[in-house]
Enzyme design. Structure first.
Site, short mmCIF file in Angstrom:
data_model
loop_
_atom_site.label_atom_id
_atom_site.label_comp_id
_atom_site.label_asym_id
_atom_site.label_seq_id
_atom_site.Cartn_x
_atom_site.Cartn_y
_atom_site.Cartn_z
N ARG A 102 0.88 -1.18 0.00
CA ARG A 102 0.00 0.00 0.00
C ARG A 102 0.91 1.22 0.00
NH1 ARG A 102 -5.32 1.19 3.56
NH2 ARG A 102 -6.07 -0.22 1.95
N HIS A 129 -7.35 0.79 -6.43
CA HIS A 129 -7.55 -0.10 -5.27
C HIS A 129 -8.19 -1.40 -5.77
CE1 HIS A 129 -7.82 -1.40 -1.27
NE2 HIS A 129 -8.72 -0.58 -0.77
N GLN A 132 -9.97 -4.06 -3.36
CA GLN A 132 -11.30 -3.65 -2.90
C GLN A 132 -12.36 -4.03 -3.92
OE1 GLN A 132 -12.24 -1.92 0.05
NE2 GLN A 132 -14.25 -2.55 -0.70
N ASP A 222 -17.34 7.07 -1.47
CA ASP A 222 -16.09 6.97 -0.69
C ASP A 222 -15.80 8.37 -0.15
OD1 ASP A 222 -13.64 6.17 0.36
OD2 ASP A 222 -12.61 6.03 -1.59
N CYS A 262 -16.36 1.54 0.50
CA CYS A 262 -15.19 0.69 0.81
C CYS A 262 -14.79 0.76 2.27
CB CYS A 262 -14.02 1.11 -0.07
SG CYS A 262 -13.60 2.86 0.09
N1 NVA Z 1 -10.06 6.51 -1.35
C1 NVA Z 1 -9.67 6.06 -0.03
C2 NVA Z 1 -9.89 4.59 0.08
C3 NVA Z 1 -9.56 4.02 1.43
C4 NVA Z 1 -9.76 2.53 1.49
C5 NVA Z 1 -8.24 6.45 0.24
O1 NVA Z 1 -7.39 6.26 -0.64
O2 NVA Z 1 -7.95 6.95 1.33
N1 CP Z 2 -11.29 -0.45 2.37
C1 CP Z 2 -10.02 -0.50 2.82
O1 CP Z 2 -9.06 -0.71 2.06
O2 CP Z 2 -9.91 -0.30 4.16
P1 CP Z 2 -8.54 -0.09 4.96
O3 CP Z 2 -7.98 1.24 4.52
O4 CP Z 2 -8.94 -0.11 6.39
O5 CP Z 2 -7.60 -1.21 4.60
#
Ligand code: NVA
Ligand code: CP
Length: 307
Positions: A102, A129, A132, A222, A262
């Site tokens: 990540r 992502h 997800q 989201d 998500c």
């Molecule tokens: N769009 C969000 C998704 C988190 C799972 C982010 O990147 O923070």
């Molecule tokens: N949806 C998701 O990826 O959650 P986290 O950021 O908690 O891993």
């Protein structure tokens, strides 16, 4: 060797396989053999950003199947500072069977994949992502019986989750609608990539959220400011106020429409409590499917399952 940096690393059949297998593996837990599916395999997890679902579901997935995980943060690794991404990838992949990362920048995922001798999984980047959306497709297929012809409307920021949903529309027969305020939609080059792969892809841009959700099977949203954009949150909120998913907006969708997110959610911003806690909400199911979809993904990347 294959990686999953993007859903677009897959073809239609491979995506369909992963969705089918994710659903099967949900039912498979506890059956003889399940706990040995990944016996002795080691999953590396490199996280530059916070996570709950992704980290825990990956660790649980490999653990259920007889393998184990090594969790590493950017703080201890100092990727790009203490040592180069290239050196890390070449060395770590000798110890690991699969590496999920990540990162802030999508390019870092691509660099890890370029130098890794084991499969690399994008566990979220600023751009995409894919894990997800694998789980979300399993959830939608289970809920509606099939993906074909389903209208998935994403209301909000054209972010990493939205782009991976658009990629799902490139590789399947779902219709994807992005309803984002001006300036927060997809960049031209990412849309071009979608239509280069599949000129017939059903990807629609409709800035008016009421029009967008008409006929929707799924209304998805989201956060308005993703990880890394926290300092812009107040400024962004102004543009997104008309994009909150509330009960009135849900009424414009099909009567059997479901709500998806998500998570983590900013209740009261992109979605009201009334919607996220309603019987139409699939947030718990979709988070649950992270476990099964990621088992399917690891088994496929390691060549244990064939598509
Ligand atoms: N769009 C969000 C998704 C988190 C799972 C982010 O990147 O923070
Ligand atoms: N949806 C998701 O990826 O959650 P986290 O950021 O908690 O891993």
């Amino acid at each position: 060797m294959r990686h999953l940096c993007s859903l677009l690393d897959l073809n239609r059949d491979e995506l369909a396989h992963l969705v089918r297998r994710g659903i099967e593996l949900k039912a498979d837990r506890g059956r003889p053999g399940h706990s040995a599916l990944l016996a002795g395999r080691i999953l590396g997890l490199v996280f530059e950003k916070p996570s709950m679902r992704t980290r825990v579901s990956f660790e649980a997935a490999i653990g259920h199947c007889g393998g184990s995980a090594v969790f590493m943060t950017q703080r201890e690794l100092g990727l790009g500072e203490r040592e180069s991404v290239k050196d890390f990838a070449r060395v770590a992949s000798q110890y690991l069977d699969v590496l999920a990362a990540r990162t802030f920048s999508h390019e870092r995922i691509l660099e890890l994949a370029m130098y890794s001798s084991c499969p690399v999984i994008n566990a979220l980047s600023d751009r995409e992502h894919p894990c997800q959306i694998l789980a979300d497709l399993c959830t939608i297929a289970q809920e509606f019986g099939t993906l074909a012809g389903k209208r998935i409307v994403f209301v909000g920021d054209g972010n990493n989750v939205a782009l991976s949903l658009a990629h799902a529309a490139v590789l399947s027969d779902i219709e994807f609608v992005l309803s984002a305020p001006e300036g927060f939609g997809f960049r031209d080059e990412v849309l071009k990539e979608c239509f280069d792969v599949n000129p017939q892809a059903k990807i629609i841009l409709e800035p008016n959220p009421q029009k967008a959700v008409t006929g929707a099977h799924v209304v998805y949203t989201d956060v308005w400011a993703s990880m890394g954009q926290e300092s812009e949150a107040d400024e962004r909120r102004k543009y997104f106020l008309a994009y909150q998913v509330d009960a009135r907006l849900m009424k414009q969708a099909r009567s059997d429409a479901r709500f998806m997110h998500c998570l983590p959610a900013h209740r009261g911003d992109e979605v009201t409590d009334e919607v996220i806690d309603s019987p139409a909400s699939l947030i718990v199911e979709q988070a649950g499917y992270r476990l099964h979809a990621q088992k399917a993904l690891i088994l496929w990347l390691l060549g244990i399952d064939k598509s």
